[in-house]
Design an enzyme around this catalytic site. Sequence first.
Site, PDB file in Angstrom:
ATOM      1  N   HIS A   1     -51.188 -17.218 -28.450  1.00  0.00           N
ATOM      2  CA  HIS A   1     -50.488 -18.415 -28.921  1.00  0.00           C
ATOM      3  C   HIS A   1     -48.995 -18.354 -28.575  1.00  0.00           C
ATOM      4  CE1 HIS A   1     -49.767 -21.780 -31.818  1.00  0.00           C
ATOM      5  NE2 HIS A   1     -48.587 -21.182 -31.916  1.00  0.00           N
ATOM      6  N   GLU A   2     -48.360 -17.253 -28.924  1.00  0.00           N
ATOM      7  CA  GLU A   2     -46.913 -17.162 -28.666  1.00  0.00           C
ATOM      8  C   GLU A   2     -46.633 -17.137 -27.162  1.00  0.00           C
ATOM      9  OE1 GLU A   2     -45.495 -17.997 -31.211  1.00  0.00           O
ATOM     10  OE2 GLU A   2     -46.962 -17.364 -32.712  1.00  0.00           O
TER      11      GLU A   2
ATOM     12  N   GLU B   1     -46.715 -27.508 -30.745  1.00  0.00           N
ATOM     13  CA  GLU B   1     -47.796 -26.708 -31.348  1.00  0.00           C
ATOM     14  C   GLU B   1     -49.198 -27.135 -30.930  1.00  0.00           C
ATOM     15  OE1 GLU B   1     -47.213 -23.897 -32.577  1.00  0.00           O
ATOM     16  OE2 GLU B   1     -45.061 -24.047 -32.989  1.00  0.00           O
TER      17      GLU B   1
ATOM     18  N   ASP C   1     -39.575 -28.386 -41.669  1.00  0.00           N
ATOM     19  CA  ASP C   1     -40.651 -27.506 -42.116  1.00  0.00           C
ATOM     20  C   ASP C   1     -41.845 -28.275 -42.686  1.00  0.00           C
ATOM     21  OD1 ASP C   1     -39.855 -24.984 -41.557  1.00  0.00           O
ATOM     22  OD2 ASP C   1     -39.984 -24.293 -43.641  1.00  0.00           O
TER      23      ASP C   1
ATOM     24  N   GLN D   1     -36.116 -21.173 -35.825  1.00  0.00           N
ATOM     25  CA  GLN D   1     -36.860 -22.421 -35.930  1.00  0.00           C
ATOM     26  C   GLN D   1     -37.088 -22.771 -37.394  1.00  0.00           C
ATOM     27  OE1 GLN D   1     -40.796 -22.444 -34.158  1.00  0.00           O
ATOM     28  NE2 GLN D   1     -40.687 -24.602 -33.664  1.00  0.00           N
TER      29      GLN D   1
ATOM     30  N   TYR E   1     -50.771 -28.710 -35.379  1.00  0.00           N
ATOM     31  CA  TYR E   1     -51.524 -27.672 -34.670  1.00  0.00           C
ATOM     32  C   TYR E   1     -52.941 -28.149 -34.330  1.00  0.00           C
ATOM     33  CZ  TYR E   1     -47.960 -24.180 -35.954  1.00  0.00           C
ATOM     34  OH  TYR E   1     -46.794 -23.488 -36.088  1.00  0.00           O
TER      35      TYR E   1
ATOM     36  N   GLY F   1     -46.616 -15.553 -38.532  1.00  0.00           N
ATOM     37  CA  GLY F   1     -47.484 -14.677 -37.766  1.00  0.00           C
ATOM     38  C   GLY F   1     -46.736 -14.260 -36.516  1.00  0.00           C
ATOM     39  N   GLY F   2     -46.237 -15.251 -35.833  1.00  0.00           N
ATOM     40  CA  GLY F   2     -45.474 -14.975 -34.628  1.00  0.00           C
ATOM     41  C   GLY F   2     -44.443 -16.051 -34.392  1.00  0.00           C
ATOM     42  N   MET F   3     -43.421 -15.717 -33.636  1.00  0.00           N
ATOM     43  CA  MET F   3     -42.385 -16.675 -33.248  1.00  0.00           C
ATOM     44  C   MET F   3     -42.055 -16.442 -31.779  1.00  0.00           C
ATOM     45  SD  MET F   3     -40.387 -19.162 -34.000  1.00  0.00           S
ATOM     46  CE  MET F   3     -39.466 -19.881 -32.641  1.00  0.00           C
ATOM     47  N   GLU F   4     -42.144 -17.525 -31.014  1.00  0.00           N
ATOM     48  CA  GLU F   4     -42.143 -17.442 -29.549  1.00  0.00           C
ATOM     49  C   GLU F   4     -40.761 -17.271 -28.931  1.00  0.00           C
ATOM     50  OE1 GLU F   4     -42.826 -20.059 -31.513  1.00  0.00           O
ATOM     51  OE2 GLU F   4     -42.194 -21.957 -30.633  1.00  0.00           O
TER      52      GLU F   4
ATOM     53  N   ARG G   1     -45.636 -13.126 -44.928  1.00  0.00           N
ATOM     54  CA  ARG G   1     -46.093 -14.138 -43.975  1.00  0.00           C
ATOM     55  C   ARG G   1     -46.475 -15.397 -44.762  1.00  0.00           C
ATOM     56  NH1 ARG G   1     -51.010 -13.157 -39.637  1.00  0.00           N
ATOM     57  NH2 ARG G   1     -50.889 -15.193 -38.644  1.00  0.00           N
TER      58      ARG G   1
ATOM     59  N   HIS H   1     -46.589 -20.587 -25.733  1.00  0.00           N
ATOM     60  CA  HIS H   1     -45.327 -21.299 -25.963  1.00  0.00           C
ATOM     61  C   HIS H   1     -44.324 -21.102 -24.827  1.00  0.00           C
ATOM     62  CE1 HIS H   1     -45.517 -23.241 -29.841  1.00  0.00           C
ATOM     63  NE2 HIS H   1     -45.860 -22.136 -30.495  1.00  0.00           N
TER      64      HIS H   1
ATOM     65  N   GLN I   1     -34.501 -15.740 -37.884  1.00  0.00           N
ATOM     66  CA  GLN I   1     -35.541 -16.749 -37.636  1.00  0.00           C
ATOM     67  C   GLN I   1     -34.815 -18.073 -37.469  1.00  0.00           C
ATOM     68  OE1 GLN I   1     -38.778 -17.090 -36.978  1.00  0.00           O
ATOM     69  NE2 GLN I   1     -38.517 -19.307 -37.005  1.00  0.00           N
TER      70      GLN I   1
ATOM     71  N   PRO J   1     -41.656 -13.985 -41.907  1.00  0.00           N
ATOM     72  CA  PRO J   1     -42.318 -15.120 -42.564  1.00  0.00           C
ATOM     73  C   PRO J   1     -43.400 -15.818 -41.735  1.00  0.00           C
ATOM     74  CG  PRO J   1     -40.110 -15.745 -41.851  1.00  0.00           C
ATOM     75  CD  PRO J   1     -40.238 -14.273 -41.601  1.00  0.00           C
TER      76      PRO J   1
HETATM   77  N1  BES Z   1     -43.349 -21.612 -33.572  1.00  0.00           N
HETATM   78  C1  BES Z   1     -44.302 -21.249 -34.549  1.00  0.00           C
HETATM   79  C2  BES Z   1     -43.679 -20.791 -35.838  1.00  0.00           C
HETATM   80  C3  BES Z   1     -42.767 -21.794 -36.500  1.00  0.00           C
HETATM   81  C4  BES Z   1     -43.049 -23.147 -36.505  1.00  0.00           C
HETATM   82  C5  BES Z   1     -41.631 -21.360 -37.145  1.00  0.00           C
HETATM   83  C6  BES Z   1     -42.173 -24.040 -37.126  1.00  0.00           C
HETATM   84  C7  BES Z   1     -40.774 -22.248 -37.762  1.00  0.00           C
HETATM   85  C8  BES Z   1     -41.048 -23.592 -37.751  1.00  0.00           C
HETATM   86  C9  BES Z   1     -45.241 -20.165 -34.033  1.00  0.00           C
HETATM   87  O1  BES Z   1     -45.563 -20.294 -32.688  1.00  0.00           O
HETATM   88  C10 BES Z   1     -46.550 -20.313 -34.753  1.00  0.00           C
HETATM   89  O2  BES Z   1     -47.157 -21.327 -34.611  1.00  0.00           O
HETATM   90  N2  BES Z   1     -46.953 -19.288 -35.493  1.00  0.00           N
HETATM   91  C11 BES Z   1     -48.224 -19.270 -36.157  1.00  0.00           C
HETATM   92  C12 BES Z   1     -49.190 -18.560 -35.246  1.00  0.00           C
HETATM   93  C13 BES Z   1     -50.599 -19.000 -35.305  1.00  0.00           C
HETATM   94  C14 BES Z   1     -50.810 -20.474 -35.163  1.00  0.00           C
HETATM   95  C15 BES Z   1     -51.397 -18.261 -34.245  1.00  0.00           C
HETATM   96  C16 BES Z   1     -48.063 -18.515 -37.463  1.00  0.00           C
HETATM   97  O3  BES Z   1     -46.995 -17.969 -37.704  1.00  0.00           O
HETATM   98  O4  BES Z   1     -48.978 -18.461 -38.246  1.00  0.00           O
HETATM   99 ZN    ZN Z   2     -46.789 -21.975 -32.377  1.00  0.00          ZN
END
Ligand code: BES
Ligand code: ZN
Length: 617
Positions: free
Chosen positions: A310-311, A333, A390, A156, A398, A283-286, A570, A314, A154, A281
């Site tokens: 969402h991903e 975001e 973070d 980001q 968001y 939901g998703g990572m793009e 998560r 991105h 991971q 950790p």
């Molecule tokens: N890019 C983010 C995850 C992220 C942000 C990781 C900052 C590390 C630092 C990813 O696109 C995201 O926003 N995930 C959300 C998805 C949700 C908003 C649909 C999540 O993981 O909950």
């Molecule tokens: Zn995102």
Amino acid sequence: MKKQTFLYALIVLAFNCDNDKKEDITTSNYVEEAHSFAQPNISVIKHLDLNIDVNFDEKIIEGIATYTIENNDASEIVLDSKFIDIDRVEADGKDTPFSLGNFDEQLGQALKINIENDTKTISIYYKTTNKTEALQWLNAQQTADKTHPFLFTQGQAILTRTWIPIQDSPQIRITYNATVKVPSELMAVMSAENPKTKTNDGVYHFKMRQPISPYLIALAVGDIDYKAVSDRTGVYAEKSLIDKAHAEFSDMEKMVVAAENLYGNYDWDQFDVIVLPPSFPFGGMENPRLTFATPTVIAGDKSLTSLIAHELAHSWSGNLVTNATWNDFWLNEGFTVYFEIRIMEALYGKDRANMIALIGRQDLEEEVEGFKDEPNMTKLKLDLTNKNPDDGMNSIAYDKGYLFLRTLEEKVGREKFDAFLKSYFKTNAFSTVTTEDFIDYLNTNLLQPNAISFNVDEWIYQPGIPKNQAIIVSDKFENAERILHVFLDTKAVDVSQTKDWTTQEWVHFIRNFPETITNDDMKRIDDAFNLTHSTNSHIAMVWFEQAINHDYHGNSVDQNIEAFLIRVGRRWYVSTLYKAYKRNNKVDEALAIYKKARANYHSVTANTIDEMLDYKK
Ligand code: BES
Ligand code: ZN
């Protein structure tokens, strides 16, 4: 810190043929940034050749990172590195001196490498350590199939530097090739062109042709299969999950088509998703070409797939047009939530889109309230100097970001707004933007030409939520509230009333329980809908939160909460639940569970919960 723009010393004069006017073009001009030691205006990486061995026995990655660099007459190049052992460094194939700067808890160390002004490549021989924060090494028990170990990264926001020494700033863009050696029973995939089947020798070659920011370099290694959804979309997952994942994500191609219709071509050729073990950790990572996803998104009925939208979004907002610094994170975001909701509207209609938006609106309300003693944290443009990036990963970027864009859309009209966004992505493709660049672009291309005045500065630089915010309403939510009150007033539960509900309606219904709800009421609702055993992770999570809030212990909910917190890593889910324990003065219960769960969590989640519960290792 005051933002300063350093102009690259080398200025190239270019001629504009149309009007014969001379223009200064700076080859690069990186803004100063709080979260990287790199000095890209002096010397910068352009391409990475990574050659690594993934060693599951020792839980280390070992190998060589070779960079092609651009050097503006400098005698050193500065990279970021954290918890990495560096054996030696070469410049154009010859050993060269290097040094590591003072260790910073957040940023790690500057890696300073001596170069000549004509140095073309540097090679770093290194290995990761057991302190690495990006990597999570899982044993077989922590996977779905329980037969093989698993590894994922991971990156980001600033963790790539813990598995590859690199200029770890989102302003940097590099292409990469990688050769990765893994145990032959496993497959490796990256944010790049990927294999679809295993090789015999466990050696995999990758190519990422489009330049990406370092936080988007990603690797996963496990016993995984691939199943295509269309000729450019598909899923990777462990055997026992592949069919479920494939069915859940069967709308992927439709999502890509909807996204392209909105804001222009998908520029990354392939869009795949890998379903990771439950400790992932996020939901998703793009990660470009290969979104990393939590298995908790698989509900069996596609009800949580807005995460995939969402991903995917991105791929434009974030991967194509990238926030220049983590203070500009809302550009990644906020735009992505806006785009996600537009994709959901295109596929499933306005009702669904508005419900998603309204849940975000409620989260935002709560976030602003939570920051009442720190109003600066509710600005879109942040100052995260001396903070972990973070800290900016919350509902402000968001959902306030979304609300700003939606309010703008309503003000200028959808047609103009869409044309504007499409041109914004096209003009800035494969580059980075600061908040100020965006504001300039907005003024020049949307507001001034249409003589529209809008309180952009208030939205971006002031705390809280401006008064001209768009008002989001949902008949479906009003109905869910009404039904809740009928259930509570009549002490009867009519299951026929809820049979067509989406996840969002359930979430709204549960989050609207009044303070005074009794254990009997909760038991009645639980018995009727089996919420304690819900297979929809989002519904389960909000239900568990209410069980903690209202001291509800029916239907073995406590065991289920504990099992959930041990299995799932998560961060958004687990932090919601631990926070609920804390808010209700049940820190001891939280700690008792956390002690059992912590070893399963990725560092990103563990760090958040350590701090929340004041956990002493
Ligand atoms: N890019 C983010 C995850 C992220 C942000 C990781 C900052 C590390 C630092 C990813 O696109 C995201 O926003 N995930 C959300 C998805 C949700 C908003 C649909 C999540 O993981 O909950
Ligand atoms: Zn995102």
